[in-house]
Design an enzyme around this catalytic site. Structure first.
Site, PDB file in Angstrom:
ATOM      1  N   ASP A 203       0.866  -1.198   0.000  1.00  0.00           N
ATOM      2  CA  ASP A 203       0.000   0.000   0.000  1.00  0.00           C
ATOM      3  C   ASP A 203       0.894   1.236   0.000  1.00  0.00           C
ATOM      4  O   ASP A 203       2.061   1.170   0.379  1.00  0.00           O
ATOM      5  CB  ASP A 203      -0.898   0.015   1.251  1.00  0.00           C
ATOM      6  CG  ASP A 203      -2.220   0.764   1.022  1.00  0.00           C
ATOM      7  OD1 ASP A 203      -3.266   0.105   0.925  1.00  0.00           O
ATOM      8  OD2 ASP A 203      -2.179   2.017   0.913  1.00  0.00           O
TER       9      ASP A 203
ATOM     10  N   ASP B 298       3.634   1.754  -4.461  1.00  0.00           N
ATOM     11  CA  ASP B 298       2.757   2.658  -5.213  1.00  0.00           C
ATOM     12  C   ASP B 298       2.477   1.949  -6.532  1.00  0.00           C
ATOM     13  O   ASP B 298       3.371   1.827  -7.379  1.00  0.00           O
ATOM     14  CB  ASP B 298       3.454   4.009  -5.442  1.00  0.00           C
ATOM     15  CG  ASP B 298       2.584   4.956  -6.269  1.00  0.00           C
ATOM     16  OD1 ASP B 298       1.581   4.509  -6.869  1.00  0.00           O
ATOM     17  OD2 ASP B 298       2.925   6.162  -6.333  1.00  0.00           O
ATOM     18  N   VAL B 299       1.237   1.490  -6.709  1.00  0.00           N
ATOM     19  CA  VAL B 299       0.936   0.630  -7.865  1.00  0.00           C
ATOM     20  C   VAL B 299       1.104   1.333  -9.209  1.00  0.00           C
ATOM     21  O   VAL B 299       1.174   0.679 -10.244  1.00  0.00           O
ATOM     22  CB  VAL B 299      -0.493   0.034  -7.773  1.00  0.00           C
ATOM     23  CG1 VAL B 299      -0.636  -0.881  -6.574  1.00  0.00           C
ATOM     24  CG2 VAL B 299      -1.579   1.119  -7.776  1.00  0.00           C
TER      25      VAL B 299
ATOM     26  N   TYR C 241     -14.222   6.045 -13.612  1.00  0.00           N
ATOM     27  CA  TYR C 241     -14.168   4.839 -12.768  1.00  0.00           C
ATOM     28  C   TYR C 241     -14.618   3.620 -13.580  1.00  0.00           C
ATOM     29  O   TYR C 241     -13.953   2.582 -13.585  1.00  0.00           O
ATOM     30  CB  TYR C 241     -15.055   5.037 -11.532  1.00  0.00           C
ATOM     31  CG  TYR C 241     -14.983   3.877 -10.552  1.00  0.00           C
ATOM     32  CD1 TYR C 241     -13.881   3.728  -9.715  1.00  0.00           C
ATOM     33  CD2 TYR C 241     -16.002   2.931 -10.474  1.00  0.00           C
ATOM     34  CE1 TYR C 241     -13.798   2.663  -8.818  1.00  0.00           C
ATOM     35  CE2 TYR C 241     -15.928   1.872  -9.577  1.00  0.00           C
ATOM     36  CZ  TYR C 241     -14.828   1.741  -8.750  1.00  0.00           C
ATOM     37  OH  TYR C 241     -14.743   0.687  -7.871  1.00  0.00           O
TER      38      TYR C 241
ATOM     39  N   LYS D  30     -12.450   0.284 -14.704  1.00  0.00           N
ATOM     40  CA  LYS D  30     -12.812  -1.074 -14.289  1.00  0.00           C
ATOM     41  C   LYS D  30     -13.132  -1.941 -15.505  1.00  0.00           C
ATOM     42  O   LYS D  30     -12.901  -3.160 -15.488  1.00  0.00           O
ATOM     43  CB  LYS D  30     -13.989  -1.033 -13.312  1.00  0.00           C
ATOM     44  CG  LYS D  30     -13.624  -0.376 -11.979  1.00  0.00           C
ATOM     45  CD  LYS D  30     -12.500  -1.139 -11.278  1.00  0.00           C
ATOM     46  CE  LYS D  30     -12.183  -0.588  -9.904  1.00  0.00           C
ATOM     47  NZ  LYS D  30     -11.149  -1.350  -9.201  1.00  0.00           N
TER      48      LYS D  30
HETATM   49  N1  NAD Z   1     -15.951  -0.308  -1.738  1.00  0.00           N
HETATM   50  C1  NAD Z   1     -16.749  -0.500  -2.779  1.00  0.00           C
HETATM   51  O1  NAD Z   1     -17.951  -0.160  -2.738  1.00  0.00           O
HETATM   52  C2  NAD Z   1     -16.210  -1.161  -4.018  1.00  0.00           C
HETATM   53  C3  NAD Z   1     -17.125  -1.668  -4.967  1.00  0.00           C
HETATM   54  C4  NAD Z   1     -16.629  -2.279  -6.108  1.00  0.00           C
HETATM   55  C5  NAD Z   1     -15.274  -2.356  -6.321  1.00  0.00           C
HETATM   56  N2  NAD Z   1     -14.404  -1.835  -5.393  1.00  0.00           N
HETATM   57  C6  NAD Z   1     -12.980  -1.932  -5.666  1.00  0.00           C
HETATM   58  O2  NAD Z   1     -12.376  -2.685  -4.652  1.00  0.00           O
HETATM   59  C7  NAD Z   1     -11.023  -2.253  -4.460  1.00  0.00           C
HETATM   60  C8  NAD Z   1     -10.782  -1.978  -2.979  1.00  0.00           C
HETATM   61  O3  NAD Z   1     -11.708  -1.011  -2.550  1.00  0.00           O
HETATM   62  P1  NAD Z   1     -11.912  -0.703  -0.997  1.00  0.00           P
HETATM   63  O4  NAD Z   1     -13.358  -0.526  -0.761  1.00  0.00           O
HETATM   64  O5  NAD Z   1     -11.157  -1.679  -0.192  1.00  0.00           O
HETATM   65  O6  NAD Z   1     -11.214   0.751  -0.933  1.00  0.00           O
HETATM   66  P2  NAD Z   1     -10.390   1.450   0.248  1.00  0.00           P
HETATM   67  O7  NAD Z   1     -10.413   2.907  -0.064  1.00  0.00           O
HETATM   68  O8  NAD Z   1     -10.880   0.996   1.568  1.00  0.00           O
HETATM   69  O9  NAD Z   1      -8.897   0.870   0.051  1.00  0.00           O
HETATM   70  C9  NAD Z   1      -8.124   1.195  -1.066  1.00  0.00           C
HETATM   71  C10 NAD Z   1      -6.664   1.095  -0.682  1.00  0.00           C
HETATM   72  O10 NAD Z   1      -5.881   1.352  -1.860  1.00  0.00           O
HETATM   73  C11 NAD Z   1      -4.752   2.111  -1.459  1.00  0.00           C
HETATM   74  N3  NAD Z   1      -4.178   2.827  -2.603  1.00  0.00           N
HETATM   75  C12 NAD Z   1      -4.690   3.904  -3.260  1.00  0.00           C
HETATM   76  N4  NAD Z   1      -3.832   4.304  -4.220  1.00  0.00           N
HETATM   77  C13 NAD Z   1      -2.769   3.477  -4.180  1.00  0.00           C
HETATM   78  C14 NAD Z   1      -1.559   3.373  -4.906  1.00  0.00           C
HETATM   79  N5  NAD Z   1      -1.243   4.248  -5.881  1.00  0.00           N
HETATM   80  N6  NAD Z   1      -0.700   2.369  -4.603  1.00  0.00           N
HETATM   81  C15 NAD Z   1      -0.979   1.492  -3.612  1.00  0.00           C
HETATM   82  N7  NAD Z   1      -2.092   1.547  -2.856  1.00  0.00           N
HETATM   83  C16 NAD Z   1      -2.984   2.534  -3.143  1.00  0.00           C
HETATM   84  C17 NAD Z   1      -5.270   3.050  -0.377  1.00  0.00           C
HETATM   85  O11 NAD Z   1      -4.222   3.587   0.425  1.00  0.00           O
HETATM   86  C18 NAD Z   1      -6.215   2.126   0.386  1.00  0.00           C
HETATM   87  O12 NAD Z   1      -5.541   1.468   1.448  1.00  0.00           O
HETATM   88  C19 NAD Z   1     -10.847  -1.024  -5.352  1.00  0.00           C
HETATM   89  O13 NAD Z   1     -10.194  -1.404  -6.538  1.00  0.00           O
HETATM   90  C20 NAD Z   1     -12.266  -0.596  -5.631  1.00  0.00           C
HETATM   91  O14 NAD Z   1     -12.384   0.105  -6.842  1.00  0.00           O
HETATM   92  C21 NAD Z   1     -14.848  -1.255  -4.245  1.00  0.00           C
END
Ligand code: NAD
Length: 269
Positions: free
Chosen positions: A38, A61-62, A154, A158
């Site tokens: 992360d 950092d991805v 977004y 995706k």
């Molecule tokens: N929460 C939802 O409703 C939902 C629904 C569908 C899909 N998703 C997808 O699921 C995945 C996880 O979502 P979540 O709800 O756990 O979100 P979250 O915000 O709780 O966690 C995301 C994490 O990604 C990290 N991050 C951001 N940019 C980064 C980078 N450049 N390098 C490394 N880490 C980085 C952040 O620090 C955070 O810890 C995402 O890809 C999101 O698009 C989420």
């Protein structure tokens, strides 16, 4: 029941929060060594510490190719191989396609789409070198399958993850690499990401109630529901599953209810 990821080594991106963190917890319970990647060091280290000795934080950092090299090198150095990569790092971003700034479009694509692309490349190279096998699970979204007028970047990011996943799966199969690649497509998850815009619509309970109403099963998943789907795809139980997409969406992608409902039919009628 035997641990479903016994002796596996997993790297999870976005593991400081939400779905990534819950996946790290579940994978550790299922016997995997887990590396939590992360950009948020403080929360990443805290999440790893809470899991215990089988977990550690790696800086990642991805969006940066050299950051991927360092993170994967760190995993190989400490654990000797990489069996599973879960690409969960991502950001939510809303806006219609006219109002988006180019910078916000690029940021969304960089983290969600390019980050996943770089991760797949780094993981396939490491898996090929060490064991010629592995599993990659990319967290997409229902927005990878259906569009929205107010989350154009977004959904585009995706959609890219969805098709990238299939391309990686076919590449590996065509090149005799036993590396599988699949995507998971959650609907709105009751998580930190959702909480981040709750204030706009009157708090978390109002958001959950409103969003549950558009889900056929009338319930939002929690992060563990997504982690369980990821676990199946990561495990050997899915040994012949590749290029697939698994919705965890309470039926949203299945279609819509009949616009005008007939009265319920009597059984046997
Ligand atoms: N929460 C939802 O409703 C939902 C629904 C569908 C899909 N998703 C997808 O699921 C995945 C996880 O979502 P979540 O709800 O756990 O979100 P979250 O915000 O709780 O966690 C995301 C994490 O990604 C990290 N991050 C951001 N940019 C980064 C980078 N450049 N390098 C490394 N880490 C980085 C952040 O620090 C955070 O810890 C995402 O890809 C999101 O698009 C989420």
């Amino acid at each position: 029941m035997a641990a479903r990821l016994a002796d596996k080594v997993t790297l999870i991106t976005g593991a400081a929060s939400g779905i990534g963190r819950e996946t790290a917890r579940l994978f550790a319970r299922e016997g995997s060594t887990v590396f939590l990647g992360d950009i948020d060091r403080r929360r990443g280290e805290a999440a790893a510490a809470e899991i215990g000795a089988s977990a550690s934080y790696v800086e990642l950092d991805v969006t940066k190719e050299n950051s991927w090299s360092s993170a994967v090198d760190a995993v190989l150095e400490r654990a000797g191989r990489l069996d599973v990569l879960v690409n969960s790092a991502g950001i939510w971003s809303d806006g219609d396609f006219i109002s988006y700034s180019l910078a916000e479009w690029q940021r969304t694509m960089d983290i969600n789409a390019t980050g996943t692309f770089l991760g797949c490349r780094a993981a396939v190279a490491a898996m090929k070198e060490k064991s010629n096998s592995g599993s990659i699970v990319n967290i997409a979204s229902i927005y990878g399958n259906i569009a929205s007028d107010d989350a154009v970047a977004y959904a585009a990011s995706k959609g890219a993850v969805r098709m990238l996943t299939k391309g990686v799966a076919l590449y590996c199969a065509a090149n005799s690499l036993a590396v599988r690649c699949n995507s998971v497509h959650p609907t709105y998850v009751d998580s930190e990401m959702l909480a981040s815009f709750a204030h706009v619509v009157g708090g978390r309970e109002a958001v959950v109630a409103g969003l549950s109403g558009v889900v056929p099963m009338r319930k939002l998943p929690v992060p563990l529901d997504i982690a369980e789907a990821v676990l199946f795809l990561a495990s050997d139980a899915a040994r012949l599953v590749t290029g697939a997409e698994l919705p965890v969406d309470g039926g949203m992608l299945a279609g819509i209810f009949a616009p005008i409902s007939a009265p319920p039919r009597q059984l046997g009628a």
